[in-house]
Structures are given as C-alpha cells and as structure tokens.
Write a protein that holds these residues in place. Structure first.
Motif, PDB file in Angstrom:
ATOM      1  N   ALA A   4     -16.890  -3.276  73.580  1.00 26.81           N
ATOM      2  CA  ALA A   4     -15.941  -2.326  73.007  1.00 26.81           C
ATOM      3  C   ALA A   4     -16.550  -1.554  71.844  1.00 26.81           C
ATOM      4  O   ALA A   4     -16.036  -0.505  71.458  1.00 26.81           O
ATOM      5  CB  ALA A   4     -14.684  -3.071  72.556  1.00 26.81           C
ATOM      6  N   CYS A  24     -10.936   2.259  76.460  1.00 27.78           N
ATOM      7  CA  CYS A  24     -12.062   1.329  76.416  1.00 27.78           C
ATOM      8  C   CYS A  24     -12.534   0.941  77.812  1.00 27.78           C
ATOM      9  O   CYS A  24     -11.742   0.644  78.707  1.00 27.78           O
ATOM     10  CB  CYS A  24     -11.679   0.073  75.632  1.00 27.78           C
ATOM     11  N   ARG A  25     -13.836   0.954  77.970  1.00 29.45           N
ATOM     12  CA  ARG A  25     -14.467   0.482  79.197  1.00 29.45           C
ATOM     13  C   ARG A  25     -15.612  -0.476  78.833  1.00 29.45           C
ATOM     14  O   ARG A  25     -16.660  -0.481  79.479  1.00 29.45           O
ATOM     15  CB  ARG A  25     -15.003   1.671  79.995  1.00 29.45           C
ATOM     16  N   CYS A  27     -15.855  -3.571  79.159  1.00 29.85           N
ATOM     17  CA  CYS A  27     -16.142  -4.550  80.209  1.00 29.85           C
ATOM     18  C   CYS A  27     -15.399  -4.105  81.456  1.00 29.85           C
ATOM     19  O   CYS A  27     -14.737  -3.068  81.450  1.00 29.85           O
ATOM     20  CB  CYS A  27     -15.731  -5.965  79.772  1.00 29.85           C
ATOM     21  N   LEU A  29     -12.769  -5.322  82.923  1.00 28.98           N
ATOM     22  CA  LEU A  29     -11.358  -5.690  83.069  1.00 28.98           C
ATOM     23  C   LEU A  29     -10.405  -4.494  83.097  1.00 28.98           C
ATOM     24  O   LEU A  29      -9.295  -4.594  83.618  1.00 28.98           O
ATOM     25  CB  LEU A  29     -10.941  -6.673  81.975  1.00 28.98           C
ATOM     26  N   HIS A  30     -10.827  -3.369  82.568  1.00 25.22           N
ATOM     27  CA  HIS A  30      -9.944  -2.186  82.574  1.00 25.22           C
ATOM     28  C   HIS A  30      -9.728  -1.649  83.985  1.00 25.22           C
ATOM     29  O   HIS A  30      -8.757  -0.937  84.244  1.00 25.22           O
ATOM     30  CB  HIS A  30     -10.552  -1.077  81.706  1.00 25.22           C
ATOM     31  N   VAL A  93      -8.370 -10.668  74.085  1.00 28.97           N
ATOM     32  CA  VAL A  93      -8.802  -9.729  75.129  1.00 28.97           C
ATOM     33  C   VAL A  93      -7.644  -8.782  75.412  1.00 28.97           C
ATOM     34  O   VAL A  93      -6.500  -9.215  75.522  1.00 28.97           O
ATOM     35  CB  VAL A  93      -9.239 -10.492  76.400  1.00 28.97           C
ATOM     36  N   LYS A  94      -7.942  -7.501  75.518  1.00 30.26           N
ATOM     37  CA  LYS A  94      -6.877  -6.488  75.574  1.00 30.26           C
ATOM     38  C   LYS A  94      -6.490  -6.035  76.981  1.00 30.26           C
ATOM     39  O   LYS A  94      -5.569  -5.232  77.134  1.00 30.26           O
ATOM     40  CB  LYS A  94      -7.299  -5.269  74.749  1.00 30.26           C
ATOM     41  N   ALA A 117     -17.116  -9.035  74.595  1.00 30.40           N
ATOM     42  CA  ALA A 117     -17.052  -7.582  74.788  1.00 30.40           C
ATOM     43  C   ALA A 117     -15.852  -6.996  74.059  1.00 30.40           C
ATOM     44  O   ALA A 117     -15.918  -5.897  73.509  1.00 30.40           O
ATOM     45  CB  ALA A 117     -16.987  -7.251  76.274  1.00 30.40           C
ATOM     46  N   CYS A 118     -14.761  -7.725  74.032  1.00 30.28           N
ATOM     47  CA  CYS A 118     -13.517  -7.223  73.450  1.00 30.28           C
ATOM     48  C   CYS A 118     -13.403  -7.494  71.950  1.00 30.28           C
ATOM     49  O   CYS A 118     -12.560  -6.906  71.275  1.00 30.28           O
ATOM     50  CB  CYS A 118     -12.323  -7.821  74.184  1.00 30.28           C
ATOM     51  N   TRP A 121     -12.463  -4.983  68.938  1.00 31.13           N
ATOM     52  CA  TRP A 121     -11.063  -4.571  68.693  1.00 31.13           C
ATOM     53  C   TRP A 121     -10.378  -5.573  67.793  1.00 31.13           C
ATOM     54  O   TRP A 121      -9.678  -5.211  66.843  1.00 31.13           O
ATOM     55  CB  TRP A 121     -10.291  -4.450  70.011  1.00 31.13           C
TER      56      TRP A 121
HETATM   57 FE1  SF4 Z   1     -12.413  -2.957  76.564  1.00 34.03          FE
HETATM   58 FE2  SF4 Z   1     -11.441  -5.346  76.006  1.00 34.03          FE
HETATM   59 FE3  SF4 Z   1     -10.442  -3.957  77.999  1.00 34.03          FE
HETATM   60 FE4  SF4 Z   1     -12.841  -5.034  78.245  1.00 34.03          FE
HETATM   61  S1  SF4 Z   1     -10.906  -6.147  78.009  1.00 34.03           S
HETATM   62  S2  SF4 Z   1     -12.270  -2.930  78.797  1.00 34.03           S
HETATM   63  S3  SF4 Z   1     -13.629  -4.796  76.156  1.00 34.03           S
HETATM   64  S4  SF4 Z   1     -10.337  -3.406  75.859  1.00 34.03           S
END
Ligand code: SF4
Ligand code: URA
Length: 205
Positions: A4, A24-25, A27, A29-30, A93-94, A117-118, A121
C-alpha cells in the motif's frame, strides 16, 4: 515487495487517506472484493479498535464491523461502558478475502504477506489518531501491531507497548466467540472479552 506504500497520499489526513485507499492495489485482494473498507470514527478518538479484515457484510456496506461480528462487538462494548461512536474502528487488512462456496463467500484468513502489504494504511491511521489506548481484536491485528510471536492464549489482556501506543492490549476477535460450540466455554470467553474491554476503558484518563 508490492504494498500500500505506493498508494499513500501526500497528505496523510483522514479524507485524503480514505480517498487514496479506495484505489489501493497494494496486493491482489482488491481484485475480488467490492470495495476498500477503511477505518471509521472520529480521528480525535482516544480509543482505537483493530480487527482482522472486513467480512461479507462489511465488504458490501463499506464499513467495518457491521455484520455478525459487529453485533458481538457492539454488545460487549456496551457492557464495558464504551461508546462505539467515540472510538475509531478499523482492520489490519482493508479488503475482504474469501473463497466461493456456491453462492456464499466464506471468509479466508489473510496471510502475513497481505497483512504486511496493507500495514501502511493501518500505520497512517494510528499515526494520525495517536490513540491513548489501542485494542487489537484477535491474533491477526495483534501480530500486525505487537509482533509475529504474539499468542492470544498467552498474552490476552496484558498491557503492552507498541510504536503507536504505550497502552496496547489484545483480546479475542469477536468472531471467535461465534465459533465456539460449547455454551459454557463461550460464556467464559465472553466474560473475558468484556473484562479486557473494561480494563481498556478504565485506562482512559
Ligand atoms: Fe491495498 Fe490492503 Fe486492499 Fe491489499 S488489502 S489492495 S494492500 S487496501
Ligand atoms: N471481522 C473483522 O475483523 N472486521 C470486520 O470489520 C468484520 C469482521
């Protein structure tokens, strides 16, 4: 490693953070989640609660702890005399991580790579708020903020110091209470959970 970090805004105030996190990209998970679920609450909050990651309902609503785990949390906060509206609630984690089982989206635990990675934030949120008391809900949040060696079974309810808060404490994740089949054991966990939250509330000056 990708994280992030590359998506942080220049200005780390709350509105800019929320807006930047939407894109955010850091990781993968988005890709499958509906939206970024950023922390919610006044940035003047003296108490911050950190969970693991949004669940199914949080992913759809765009707000942390609005589903079944949120109900458990709300009830326990009430019993501990904590007004949730005066706290800042967020997750390690977002984005929601899940596997599809038919039509149902089943929660999957984020791995250490995703938590790392998150983390920018979460660090930005804590740097902005600088809470007086920091509560980690469950092992994922505790390991992200206290250290990889943290174990709920050994260190739950203990005061610890972290870079973000001199009064950091970890307790059960509210979802853990939902998973215990034995009523007696569940009741004991609930008492311990409320006791930890009460202890945290008393630390506020
Ligand atoms: Fe970004 Fe966190 Fe979402 Fe991964 S989980 S894309 S680091 S906001
Ligand atoms: N579980 C979490 O850790 N966070 C939420 O926001 C919802 C469920």
């Amino acid at each position: 490693a990708r994280s992030a970090r590359d998506f942080l805004p220049e200005s780390l105030d709350y509105p800019h953070l929320v807006k930047a996190a939407e894109k955010c990209r850091g990781c993968d998970l988005h890709q499958h989640a509906t939206q970024t679920v950023f922390g919610v609450g006044p940035t003047s909050a003296r108490l911050v609660l950190v969970g693991e990651q949004p669940g199914d309902q949080e992913d759809l609503a765009g707000e942390p702890f609005v589903g079944p785990a949120g109900e458990v949390l709300d009830e326990a906060l009430h019993e501990a005399g904590i007004d949730r509206r005066q706290t800042y609630v967020t997750n390690a984690v977002k984005h929601f991580k899940f596997t599809l089982r038919g039509k149902r989206r089943l929660h999957q635990k984020p791995d250490a790579r995703e938590v790392n990675a998150c983390r920018p934030w979460l660090e930005a949120e804590l740097g902005l708020i600088r809470p007086e008391v920091l509560i980690c809900l469950g092992a994922t949040a505790a390991q992200a903020l206290i250290g990889r060696d943290f174990r709920i079974t050994r260190q739950r309810g203990e005061w610890l110091q972290t870079d973000w808060c001199d009064a950091t404490i970890a307790t059960y994740h509210p979802s853990a209470l939902l998973r215990v089949p034995d009523a007696e054991q569940r009741a004991q966990m609930r008492r311990d959970f409320i006791a930890d939250l009460t202890k945290a509330a008393r630390r506020l000056t």
